[in-house]
Scaffold this motif. Structure first.
Motif, PDB file in Angstrom:
ATOM      1  N   LEU A  50      -1.354   9.417   4.293  1.00 26.97           N
ATOM      2  CA  LEU A  50      -2.400   9.080   3.325  1.00 26.97           C
ATOM      3  C   LEU A  50      -2.805   7.609   3.421  1.00 26.97           C
ATOM      4  O   LEU A  50      -3.996   7.275   3.337  1.00 26.97           O
ATOM      5  CB  LEU A  50      -1.925   9.411   1.907  1.00 26.97           C
TER       6      LEU A  50
ATOM      7  N   HIS B 129     -13.948   9.116   1.722  1.00 21.04           N
ATOM      8  CA  HIS B 129     -13.916   8.808   3.158  1.00 21.04           C
ATOM      9  C   HIS B 129     -15.301   8.384   3.615  1.00 21.04           C
ATOM     10  O   HIS B 129     -16.310   8.795   3.027  1.00 21.04           O
ATOM     11  CB  HIS B 129     -13.474  10.042   3.964  1.00 21.04           C
TER      12      HIS B 129
ATOM     13  N   THR C 289       0.921   9.341  -5.725  1.00 24.46           N
ATOM     14  CA  THR C 289       1.027  10.732  -5.277  1.00 24.46           C
ATOM     15  C   THR C 289       2.303  11.406  -5.782  1.00 24.46           C
ATOM     16  O   THR C 289       2.294  12.584  -6.144  1.00 24.46           O
ATOM     17  CB  THR C 289       0.992  10.791  -3.727  1.00 24.46           C
TER      18      THR C 289
ATOM     19  N   LYS D  35      -4.356  15.754  -1.658  1.00 24.81           N
ATOM     20  CA  LYS D  35      -4.619  14.344  -1.963  1.00 24.81           C
ATOM     21  C   LYS D  35      -5.578  13.750  -0.931  1.00 24.81           C
ATOM     22  O   LYS D  35      -6.522  13.021  -1.280  1.00 24.81           O
ATOM     23  CB  LYS D  35      -3.301  13.570  -1.976  1.00 24.81           C
ATOM     24  N   ALA D  36      -5.367  14.068   0.342  1.00 21.32           N
ATOM     25  CA  ALA D  36      -6.216  13.539   1.420  1.00 21.32           C
ATOM     26  C   ALA D  36      -7.664  13.990   1.238  1.00 21.32           C
ATOM     27  O   ALA D  36      -8.599  13.208   1.439  1.00 21.32           O
ATOM     28  CB  ALA D  36      -5.688  13.993   2.772  1.00 21.32           C
TER      29      ALA D  36
ATOM     30  N   MET E  19       0.706   4.012  -2.971  1.00 24.39           N
ATOM     31  CA  MET E  19       0.352   5.401  -2.652  1.00 24.39           C
ATOM     32  C   MET E  19       1.476   6.361  -3.054  1.00 24.39           C
ATOM     33  O   MET E  19       1.217   7.475  -3.523  1.00 24.39           O
ATOM     34  CB  MET E  19       0.043   5.546  -1.160  1.00 24.39           C
TER      35      MET E  19
ATOM     36  N   LYS F  56      -6.527   6.328   4.339  1.00 22.89           N
ATOM     37  CA  LYS F  56      -7.261   5.509   3.369  1.00 22.89           C
ATOM     38  C   LYS F  56      -7.607   4.119   3.900  1.00 22.89           C
ATOM     39  O   LYS F  56      -8.723   3.625   3.683  1.00 22.89           O
ATOM     40  CB  LYS F  56      -6.450   5.381   2.070  1.00 22.89           C
ATOM     41  N   TYR F  57      -6.653   3.486   4.589  1.00 25.06           N
ATOM     42  CA  TYR F  57      -6.829   2.074   4.930  1.00 25.06           C
ATOM     43  C   TYR F  57      -7.056   1.773   6.420  1.00 25.06           C
ATOM     44  O   TYR F  57      -7.581   0.710   6.745  1.00 25.06           O
ATOM     45  CB  TYR F  57      -5.609   1.265   4.471  1.00 25.06           C
TER      46      TYR F  57
ATOM     47  N   ARG G   5       0.829  -1.213   0.000  1.00 23.18           N
ATOM     48  CA  ARG G   5       0.000   0.000   0.000  1.00 23.18           C
ATOM     49  C   ARG G   5       0.860   1.259   0.000  1.00 23.18           C
ATOM     50  O   ARG G   5       0.528   2.245  -0.673  1.00 23.18           O
ATOM     51  CB  ARG G   5      -0.920  -0.019   1.229  1.00 23.18           C
TER      52      ARG G   5
ATOM     53  N   MET H 236      -9.581  12.052  -1.589  1.00 22.78           N
ATOM     54  CA  MET H 236      -9.862  10.626  -1.425  1.00 22.78           C
ATOM     55  C   MET H 236     -11.276  10.409  -0.874  1.00 22.78           C
ATOM     56  O   MET H 236     -11.775  11.251  -0.130  1.00 22.78           O
ATOM     57  CB  MET H 236      -8.850   9.985  -0.468  1.00 22.78           C
TER      58      MET H 236
END
Length: 199
Positions: free
Chosen positions: A141, A186, A51, A180-181, A47, A145-146, A43, A184
């Motif tokens: 990030l 959510h 990015t 970027k955050a 990422m 994300k995860y 991951r 994404m």
């Protein structure tokens, strides 16, 4: 990269992954069980390239080995307070740097290359080195994300703590990382907390 450099790079990634395949902790991904740190490393790599697609070889190595053999130093071995947490984190960074360095040396990397990856993993020159900041962005990030959804459920009755963690995470990121955050997807709970953290 030349063919020989590319081969060395791929072999080093494979060696990092081989160690992380030994992780006794498993994570379910689409109904299939995988070693937790193996998935984390993949991951991180994905990422980073999403990015910062122009990342150099050493930054790409650092991203992949960010948590190499992390399970060998359990959090429970240190006092369960802020001081214990910081000691644990410092020890982990040193451990990851040393382990990555040994593997890189076996694959023919120079002392200078090994030192650079060690600097990245130990977050030296965070505010002045673009590579270190890029790695920090990617760590944040990947968490958002995860892992943040699970973190929310674990601390569902501790909203101030969750908001505080988001604010600290936000402060670690560059403008590019923050953009970027925000782009994404959510969960509704994460969005609500993010809005509170940023208001």
């Amino acid at each position: 990269m030349s063919k020989s450099t590319e081969a060395r790079f791929k072999k080093t990634l494979e060696d990092f992954d081989a160690i992380n395949r030994e992780d006794p902790h498993q994570e379910l991904v689409n109904g299939q069980s995988f070693p937790k740190e193996l998935i984390y490393g993949i991951r991180m790599s994905e990422m980073l390239m999403e990015t910062y697609p122009d990342s150099d070889e050493l930054l790409r190595l650092a991203a992949r080995c960010q948590h190499i053999k992390r399970w060998a130093i359990p959090r429970e071995d240190y006092p369960m307070d802020r001081k214990g947490y910081l000691l644990w984190r410092t020890k982990l960074k040193q451990f990851h740097g040393e382990m990555a360095g040994k593997i890189m040396e076996q694959n023919g990397y120079t002392e200078e290359d090994i030192k650079k990856v060690d600097d990245l993993l130990n977050k030296r020159r965070l505010k002045t080195d673009p590579g270190t900041q890029a790695l920090e962005d990617v760590i944040c990030l990947v968490f958002l994300k995860y892992y943040f959804k699970e973190f929310i459920h674990k601390h569902e009755h501790e909203e101030p703590k969750l908001v505080g963690i988001l604010q600290k995470t936000w402060n670690k990121m560059s403008v590019k990382g923050k953009e970027k955050a925000l782009s994404m997807p959510h969960s509704p709970e994460a969005k609500e907390l993010l809005n509170k953290a940023l208001s």
